[in-house]
Design a protein around this motif. Structure first.
Motif, PDB file in Angstrom:
ATOM      1  N   MET A   1      50.873  82.026 -64.460  1.00 23.50           N
ATOM      2  CA  MET A   1      49.521  81.671 -64.162  1.00 23.50           C
ATOM      3  C   MET A   1      49.004  82.668 -63.138  1.00 23.50           C
ATOM      4  SD  MET A   1      48.116  78.049 -62.642  1.00 23.50           S
ATOM      5  CE  MET A   1      48.682  77.187 -64.077  1.00 23.50           C
ATOM      6  N   SER A   2      47.881  83.210 -63.393  1.00 19.77           N
ATOM      7  CA  SER A   2      47.252  84.147 -62.473  1.00 19.77           C
ATOM      8  C   SER A   2      46.127  83.406 -61.758  1.00 19.77           C
ATOM      9  CB  SER A   2      46.697  85.329 -63.267  1.00 19.77           C
ATOM     10  OG  SER A   2      46.018  86.212 -62.428  1.00 19.77           O
ATOM     11  N   LEU A   3      46.085  83.503 -60.431  1.00 17.97           N
ATOM     12  CA  LEU A   3      45.080  82.751 -59.694  1.00 17.97           C
ATOM     13  C   LEU A   3      44.664  83.468 -58.427  1.00 17.97           C
ATOM     14  CD1 LEU A   3      46.775  81.162 -57.178  1.00 17.97           C
ATOM     15  CD2 LEU A   3      47.667  80.007 -59.172  1.00 17.97           C
ATOM     16  N   GLU A   4      43.559  83.009 -57.879  1.00 23.22           N
ATOM     17  CA  GLU A   4      43.081  83.486 -56.579  1.00 23.22           C
ATOM     18  C   GLU A   4      43.068  82.300 -55.631  1.00 23.22           C
ATOM     19  OE1 GLU A   4      39.884  86.941 -57.709  1.00 23.22           O
ATOM     20  OE2 GLU A   4      39.158  84.903 -57.546  1.00 23.22           O
ATOM     21  N   ILE A   5      43.616  82.485 -54.431  1.00 20.21           N
ATOM     22  CA  ILE A   5      43.560  81.457 -53.399  1.00 20.21           C
ATOM     23  C   ILE A   5      42.520  81.890 -52.386  1.00 20.21           C
ATOM     24  CG2 ILE A   5      44.804  80.274 -51.563  1.00 20.21           C
ATOM     25  CD1 ILE A   5      47.323  80.557 -53.187  1.00 20.21           C
ATOM     26  N   MET A   6      41.562  80.996 -52.118  1.00 19.17           N
ATOM     27  CA  MET A   6      40.487  81.284 -51.171  1.00 19.17           C
ATOM     28  C   MET A   6      40.734  80.482 -49.904  1.00 19.17           C
ATOM     29  SD  MET A   6      37.603  81.121 -54.113  1.00 19.17           S
ATOM     30  CE  MET A   6      38.694  80.304 -55.272  1.00 19.17           C
ATOM     31  N   PHE A   7      40.968  81.173 -48.803  1.00 18.88           N
ATOM     32  CA  PHE A   7      41.269  80.536 -47.531  1.00 18.88           C
ATOM     33  C   PHE A   7      39.981  80.259 -46.764  1.00 18.88           C
ATOM     34  CE2 PHE A   7      45.042  82.944 -48.707  1.00 18.88           C
ATOM     35  CZ  PHE A   7      46.025  81.983 -48.552  1.00 18.88           C
ATOM     36  N   SER A   9      39.034  81.163 -43.982  1.00 19.66           N
ATOM     37  CA  SER A   9      38.544  82.346 -43.264  1.00 19.66           C
ATOM     38  C   SER A   9      37.815  83.312 -44.195  1.00 19.66           C
ATOM     39  CB  SER A   9      39.719  83.067 -42.603  1.00 19.66           C
ATOM     40  OG  SER A   9      40.611  83.520 -43.620  1.00 19.66           O
ATOM     41  N   GLN A  10      37.532  82.885 -45.428  1.00 14.40           N
ATOM     42  CA  GLN A  10      36.837  83.675 -46.444  1.00 14.40           C
ATOM     43  C   GLN A  10      37.694  84.791 -47.030  1.00 14.40           C
ATOM     44  OE1 GLN A  10      33.972  82.539 -47.614  1.00 14.40           O
ATOM     45  NE2 GLN A  10      34.059  80.944 -46.082  1.00 14.40           N
ATOM     46  N   SER A  11      38.989  84.826 -46.697  1.00 15.05           N
ATOM     47  CA  SER A  11      39.848  85.827 -47.330  1.00 15.05           C
ATOM     48  C   SER A  11      40.344  85.281 -48.668  1.00 15.05           C
ATOM     49  CB  SER A  11      41.023  86.194 -46.418  1.00 15.05           C
ATOM     50  OG  SER A  11      41.850  85.073 -46.218  1.00 15.05           O
ATOM     51  N   ILE A  12      40.606  86.186 -49.597  1.00 13.42           N
ATOM     52  CA  ILE A  12      41.048  85.818 -50.940  1.00 13.42           C
ATOM     53  C   ILE A  12      42.337  86.557 -51.242  1.00 13.42           C
ATOM     54  CG2 ILE A  12      40.500  85.937 -53.398  1.00 13.42           C
ATOM     55  CD1 ILE A  12      37.561  85.712 -52.662  1.00 13.42           C
ATOM     56  N   GLU A  13      43.308  85.818 -51.770  1.00 16.28           N
ATOM     57  CA  GLU A  13      44.592  86.404 -52.143  1.00 16.28           C
ATOM     58  C   GLU A  13      44.824  86.138 -53.622  1.00 16.28           C
ATOM     59  OE1 GLU A  13      49.279  85.743 -51.059  1.00 16.28           O
ATOM     60  OE2 GLU A  13      47.783  85.312 -49.534  1.00 16.28           O
ATOM     61  N   GLU A  14      45.162  87.178 -54.374  1.00 15.45           N
ATOM     62  CA  GLU A  14      45.433  87.035 -55.799  1.00 15.45           C
ATOM     63  C   GLU A  14      46.937  86.947 -56.011  1.00 15.45           C
ATOM     64  OE1 GLU A  14      44.343  89.282 -59.945  1.00 15.45           O
ATOM     65  OE2 GLU A  14      42.931  89.368 -58.282  1.00 15.45           O
ATOM     66  N   LEU A  15      47.373  85.935 -56.781  1.00 12.73           N
ATOM     67  CA  LEU A  15      48.785  85.698 -57.020  1.00 12.73           C
ATOM     68  C   LEU A  15      49.046  85.453 -58.494  1.00 12.73           C
ATOM     69  CD1 LEU A  15      49.422  82.956 -54.310  1.00 12.73           C
ATOM     70  CD2 LEU A  15      50.007  85.352 -54.117  1.00 12.73           C
ATOM     71  N   GLU A  16      50.290  85.692 -58.894  1.00 13.60           N
ATOM     72  CA  GLU A  16      50.755  85.273 -60.202  1.00 13.60           C
ATOM     73  C   GLU A  16      51.956  84.380 -59.943  1.00 13.60           C
ATOM     74  OE1 GLU A  16      52.598  87.474 -63.981  1.00 13.60           O
ATOM     75  OE2 GLU A  16      50.550  88.092 -63.449  1.00 13.60           O
ATOM     76  N   ILE A  17      51.881  83.121 -60.386  1.00 16.02           N
ATOM     77  CA  ILE A  17      52.933  82.159 -60.103  1.00 16.02           C
ATOM     78  C   ILE A  17      53.422  81.479 -61.372  1.00 16.02           C
ATOM     79  CG2 ILE A  17      52.124  81.668 -57.761  1.00 16.02           C
ATOM     80  CD1 ILE A  17      51.350  78.871 -59.548  1.00 16.02           C
ATOM     81  N   GLU A  18      54.565  80.823 -61.251  1.00 16.59           N
ATOM     82  CA  GLU A  18      55.092  79.987 -62.322  1.00 16.59           C
ATOM     83  C   GLU A  18      55.207  78.573 -61.769  1.00 16.59           C
ATOM     84  OE1 GLU A  18      59.222  79.397 -64.831  1.00 16.59           O
ATOM     85  OE2 GLU A  18      58.862  81.291 -63.809  1.00 16.59           O
ATOM     86  N   LEU A  19      54.578  77.596 -62.443  1.00 13.98           N
ATOM     87  CA  LEU A  19      54.728  76.205 -62.038  1.00 13.98           C
ATOM     88  C   LEU A  19      56.060  75.697 -62.538  1.00 13.98           C
ATOM     89  CD1 LEU A  19      51.251  74.542 -62.671  1.00 13.98           C
ATOM     90  CD2 LEU A  19      52.340  75.010 -60.492  1.00 13.98           C
ATOM     91  N   THR A  20      56.816  75.033 -61.657  1.00 11.06           N
ATOM     92  CA  THR A  20      58.116  74.504 -62.046  1.00 11.06           C
ATOM     93  C   THR A  20      58.203  73.031 -61.698  1.00 11.06           C
ATOM     94  OG1 THR A  20      59.173  75.005 -59.941  1.00 11.06           O
ATOM     95  CG2 THR A  20      59.234  76.728 -61.614  1.00 11.06           C
ATOM     96  N   ALA A  21      59.091  72.340 -62.373  1.00  4.94           N
ATOM     97  CA  ALA A  21      59.326  70.923 -62.097  1.00  4.94           C
ATOM     98  C   ALA A  21      60.771  70.726 -61.658  1.00  4.94           C
ATOM     99  CB  ALA A  21      59.022  70.094 -63.332  1.00  4.94           C
ATOM    100  N   THR A  22      61.290  71.675 -60.896  1.00  8.64           N
ATOM    101  CA  THR A  22      62.684  71.616 -60.478  1.00  8.64           C
ATOM    102  C   THR A  22      62.868  70.666 -59.308  1.00  8.64           C
ATOM    103  OG1 THR A  22      62.373  73.501 -59.017  1.00  8.64           O
ATOM    104  CG2 THR A  22      63.171  73.971 -61.227  1.00  8.64           C
ATOM    105  N   ILE A  23      64.071  70.159 -59.213  1.00  9.47           N
ATOM    106  CA  ILE A  23      64.439  69.304 -58.092  1.00  9.47           C
ATOM    107  C   ILE A  23      65.368  70.118 -57.211  1.00  9.47           C
ATOM    108  CG2 ILE A  23      65.667  67.203 -57.418  1.00  9.47           C
ATOM    109  CD1 ILE A  23      64.862  66.039 -60.137  1.00  9.47           C
ATOM    110  N   GLY A  24      65.148  70.051 -55.920  1.00  9.38           N
ATOM    111  CA  GLY A  24      66.004  70.795 -55.003  1.00  9.38           C
ATOM    112  C   GLY A  24      65.179  71.547 -53.992  1.00  9.38           C
TER     113      GLY A  24
END
Length: 78
Positions: A1-7, A9-24
């Motif tokens: 999943m590619s996304l932008e996180i908007m903080f 403070s008006q800064s924006i960070e672009e990330l690519e993440i994988e959602l997981t359902a792991t335990i631990g």
């Protein structure tokens, strides 16, 4: 999943993440548990949407830019 996180403070960070359902407690920079604040905000949401989540007193917004499909892999147990 590619996304932008908007903080706040008006800064924006672009990330690519994988959602997981792991335990631990194993953590990885590019894997986000669906049980985390960010994971709960993203789980089952649509591309193009902007969603908010909160960690402590900080509120952030996330814009889902793209969902990437991966092949199902068997779970490897050690």
């Amino acid at each position: 999943m590619s996304l932008e996180i908007m903080f706040p403070s008006q800064s924006i960070e672009e990330l690519e993440i994988e959602l997981t359902a792991t335990i631990g407690t194993s953590h990885s920079k590019d894997k986000v548990s669906i049980n985390s604040p960010l994971g709960r905000a993203l789980y089952n949401q649509v591309i193009g949407g902007i969603y908010t989540y909160q960690v402590g007193e900080r509120k952030m917004s996330v814009h889902i830019k793209q969902k990437l499909l991966t092949e199902d892999k068997p779970v490897e147990r050690k």
